[in-house]
Motif scaffolding. Structure first.
Motif, short mmCIF file in Angstrom:
data_model
loop_
_atom_site.label_atom_id
_atom_site.label_comp_id
_atom_site.label_asym_id
_atom_site.label_seq_id
_atom_site.Cartn_x
_atom_site.Cartn_y
_atom_site.Cartn_z
N HIS A 1 31.57 81.89 60.39
CA HIS A 1 32.25 80.91 60.95
C HIS A 1 32.06 80.89 62.37
CE1 HIS A 1 34.51 84.32 61.40
NE2 HIS A 1 35.34 83.68 62.45
N ARG A 2 32.38 79.98 63.11
CA ARG A 2 32.49 79.51 64.36
C ARG A 2 34.01 79.38 64.64
NH1 ARG A 2 28.70 74.84 65.89
NH2 ARG A 2 28.90 75.51 67.99
N ASP A 3 34.59 80.02 65.49
CA ASP A 3 35.95 79.79 66.06
C ASP A 3 36.31 78.59 66.60
OD1 ASP A 3 36.65 82.18 65.01
OD2 ASP A 3 36.08 83.72 66.79
N VAL A 4 37.31 77.91 66.28
CA VAL A 4 37.74 76.83 66.88
C VAL A 4 39.19 76.78 67.16
CG1 VAL A 4 38.16 74.22 66.62
CG2 VAL A 4 35.99 75.33 65.86
N PHE A 5 39.81 76.83 68.35
CA PHE A 5 41.30 77.23 68.68
C PHE A 5 41.86 75.74 69.31
CE2 PHE A 5 39.93 81.57 68.39
CZ PHE A 5 40.89 82.12 67.57
N GLY A 6 40.85 75.03 69.68
CA GLY A 6 41.24 73.93 70.57
C GLY A 6 40.24 73.25 71.54
N ASP A 7 40.31 72.56 72.36
CA ASP A 7 39.44 72.12 73.35
C ASP A 7 39.16 72.65 74.36
OD1 ASP A 7 39.02 69.62 71.68
OD2 ASP A 7 40.50 68.51 72.95
N MET A 8 40.27 73.50 75.01
CA MET A 8 39.91 74.59 75.88
C MET A 8 39.51 75.77 75.44
SD MET A 8 41.16 72.62 78.22
CE MET A 8 41.66 73.61 79.70
N LEU A 9 38.40 76.02 75.84
CA LEU A 9 37.28 76.97 75.32
C LEU A 9 36.57 77.96 75.90
CD1 LEU A 9 36.06 78.05 72.10
CD2 LEU A 9 34.25 76.54 72.83
N PHE A 10 36.71 79.24 75.87
CA PHE A 10 36.12 80.35 76.77
C PHE A 10 35.03 80.76 75.75
CE2 PHE A 10 34.84 84.28 78.66
CZ PHE A 10 35.00 83.95 79.98
N PRO A 11 33.65 80.64 76.26
CA PRO A 11 32.40 80.96 75.17
C PRO A 11 32.13 82.14 74.91
CG PRO A 11 31.81 80.63 77.56
CD PRO A 11 33.30 80.47 77.67
N LEU A 12 32.94 83.01 74.95
CA LEU A 12 32.72 84.70 74.83
C LEU A 12 33.88 85.54 74.56
CD1 LEU A 12 30.58 85.37 77.98
CD2 LEU A 12 29.57 85.32 75.57
N GLN A 13 33.97 86.14 73.42
CA GLN A 13 35.18 87.03 72.98
C GLN A 13 34.61 88.39 72.75
OE1 GLN A 13 36.50 85.89 68.90
NE2 GLN A 13 35.25 84.06 69.36
N ARG B 1 39.13 99.19 57.18
CA ARG B 1 38.48 98.67 58.56
C ARG B 1 39.44 98.05 59.31
NH1 ARG B 1 35.45 94.33 60.82
NH2 ARG B 1 33.59 94.62 62.05
N HIS B 2 39.95 98.42 60.33
CA HIS B 2 40.48 97.79 61.55
C HIS B 2 39.67 97.30 62.58
CE1 HIS B 2 43.60 99.91 59.22
NE2 HIS B 2 44.33 98.81 59.13
N THR B 3 40.13 96.31 63.16
CA THR B 3 39.35 95.72 64.44
C THR B 3 40.41 94.89 65.22
OG1 THR B 3 38.44 93.85 63.56
CG2 THR B 3 36.84 95.73 63.58
N LEU B 4 40.20 94.97 66.58
CA LEU B 4 40.93 94.31 67.45
C LEU B 4 40.16 93.31 68.14
CD1 LEU B 4 43.46 93.83 69.46
CD2 LEU B 4 42.17 95.40 71.19
N GLY B 5 40.67 91.95 67.92
CA GLY B 5 39.65 90.60 68.46
C GLY B 5 40.50 90.21 69.86
N LEU B 6 39.73 90.37 70.91
CA LEU B 6 40.26 89.52 72.29
C LEU B 6 39.57 88.36 72.47
CD1 LEU B 6 39.35 92.90 74.51
CD2 LEU B 6 41.71 92.44 73.36
N VAL B 7 40.39 87.37 72.62
CA VAL B 7 40.04 86.03 72.55
C VAL B 7 40.64 85.67 74.04
CG1 VAL B 7 40.11 83.62 71.97
CG2 VAL B 7 40.23 85.35 70.31
N PHE B 8 39.54 84.86 75.08
CA PHE B 8 40.10 84.35 76.28
C PHE B 8 40.47 83.08 76.65
CE2 PHE B 8 37.31 88.14 76.09
CZ PHE B 8 37.87 89.24 76.76
N HIS B 9 41.13 82.53 75.28
CA HIS B 9 41.93 81.21 75.49
C HIS B 9 43.18 81.37 74.39
CE1 HIS B 9 38.28 80.65 73.03
NE2 HIS B 9 39.10 80.19 72.23
N ASP B 10 44.07 80.56 74.95
CA ASP B 10 44.87 80.34 73.97
C ASP B 10 44.77 79.37 72.83
OD1 ASP B 10 46.12 82.74 74.86
OD2 ASP B 10 47.85 81.68 75.78
N ALA B 11 45.60 79.38 71.83
CA ALA B 11 45.31 78.50 70.56
C ALA B 11 46.23 77.16 70.45
CB ALA B 11 45.65 79.27 69.33
N ALA B 12 45.81 76.30 70.04
CA ALA B 12 46.64 75.18 69.87
C ALA B 12 47.69 75.27 68.65
CB ALA B 12 45.62 73.77 69.50
#
Length: 243
Positions: free
Chosen positions: A147-159, A232-243
């Motif tokens: 998939h490709r992550d979609v959280f809203g129009d305000m997007l940081f291109p790396l995570q 398996r556990h992982t931590l996901g760091l995203v550099f924008h907030d979601a709608a």
């Protein structure tokens, strides 16, 4: 003082000591790049244990229910653990030059200010005010669809995704998958085993690809292969907030 508070400083130092020129080159070439060790096995266990503290999270997502694959993940509230907050704040200024460079190559706007605080305020002003930091849990047979992550129009291109369990010991399978849609060619895939305590920096949606006519947009998708055994556990760091 909690253990996570005391550990935020050393984590920031480890991120600062990363060879960022080499990591940026790897990202340019492949759309993803492994860091060195960021958090210790003890810190990994501390973050993993948070999964069983539901008050830490704003919502839980059952992946099978939404046809995302199989497994479960939880979004933290904005009251992030100190270690998670420290990781996010330390990564942002290191990833920012890469994001701006990619935007320049593609002739796209680069709206990201110098600080994460300013950028998150811009997200909130645009209606994206939900925490997007994720703790994921997979068991035997679980997987994550490409998939490709979609959280809203305000997007940081790396995570960044950080491995919290030891592959081959705590679980088998569960490789991090990426596919690259290439211009006028077949898609190309890669699989990365994520070591415990290390991070994988990867593109949120796409990356610039050099062509004979200049730079073009290279869409990429990511997912996780089937867990064969263990958890398996992982931590996901995203550099924008979601709608």
């Amino acid at each position: 003082m909690t253990e996570t508070t005391r550990l935020a400083g050393p984590v920031a130092e480890r991120i600062a000591q990363t060879d960022w020129a080499a990591l940026a080159a790897e990202l340019d070439e492949h759309g993803n790049a492994l860091t060195g060790p960021l958090i210790t096995p003890g810190e990994c266990r501390e973050v993993t244990a948070l999964y069983d503290q539901p008050d830490r999270f704003r919502t839980t997502v059952d992946m099978a229910r939404h046809r995302f694959g199989s497994g479960q993940y939880r979004y933290f509230t904005h009251d992030l653990p100190d270690l998670v907050q420290g990781l996010r704040e330390a990564f942002y200024p290191r990833l920012l030059p890469i994001a701006r460079n990619w935007a320049a190559k593609l002739g796209k706007p680069a709206p990201w200010p110098d600080t994460l605080t300013e950028w998150l305020q811009m997200c909130h002003d645009a209606g994206q005010d939900k925490s997007a930091q994720i703790l994921l849990r997979y068991g035997p047979g679980d997987w994550n669809a490409l998939h490709r992550d979609v959280f809203g129009d305000m997007l940081f291109p790396l995570q960044v995704v950080i491995g919290l369990d030891a592959p081959g010991t705590d679980f088998t399978g569960g490789e991090f998958l990426m596919t690259e849609q290439r211009p006028r060619a077949q898609s190309r895939g890669s699989a990365t085993t994520l070591p415990q305590g290390q991070g994988l920096v990867f593109t949120t949606r796409d990356r610039p690809v050099a062509t004979k006519r200049g730079w073009s947009n290279g869409p990429m998708r990511h997912g996780v292969s089937t867990i064969r055994s263990g958890r398996r556990h992982t931590l996901g760091l995203v550099f924008h907030d979601a709608a």
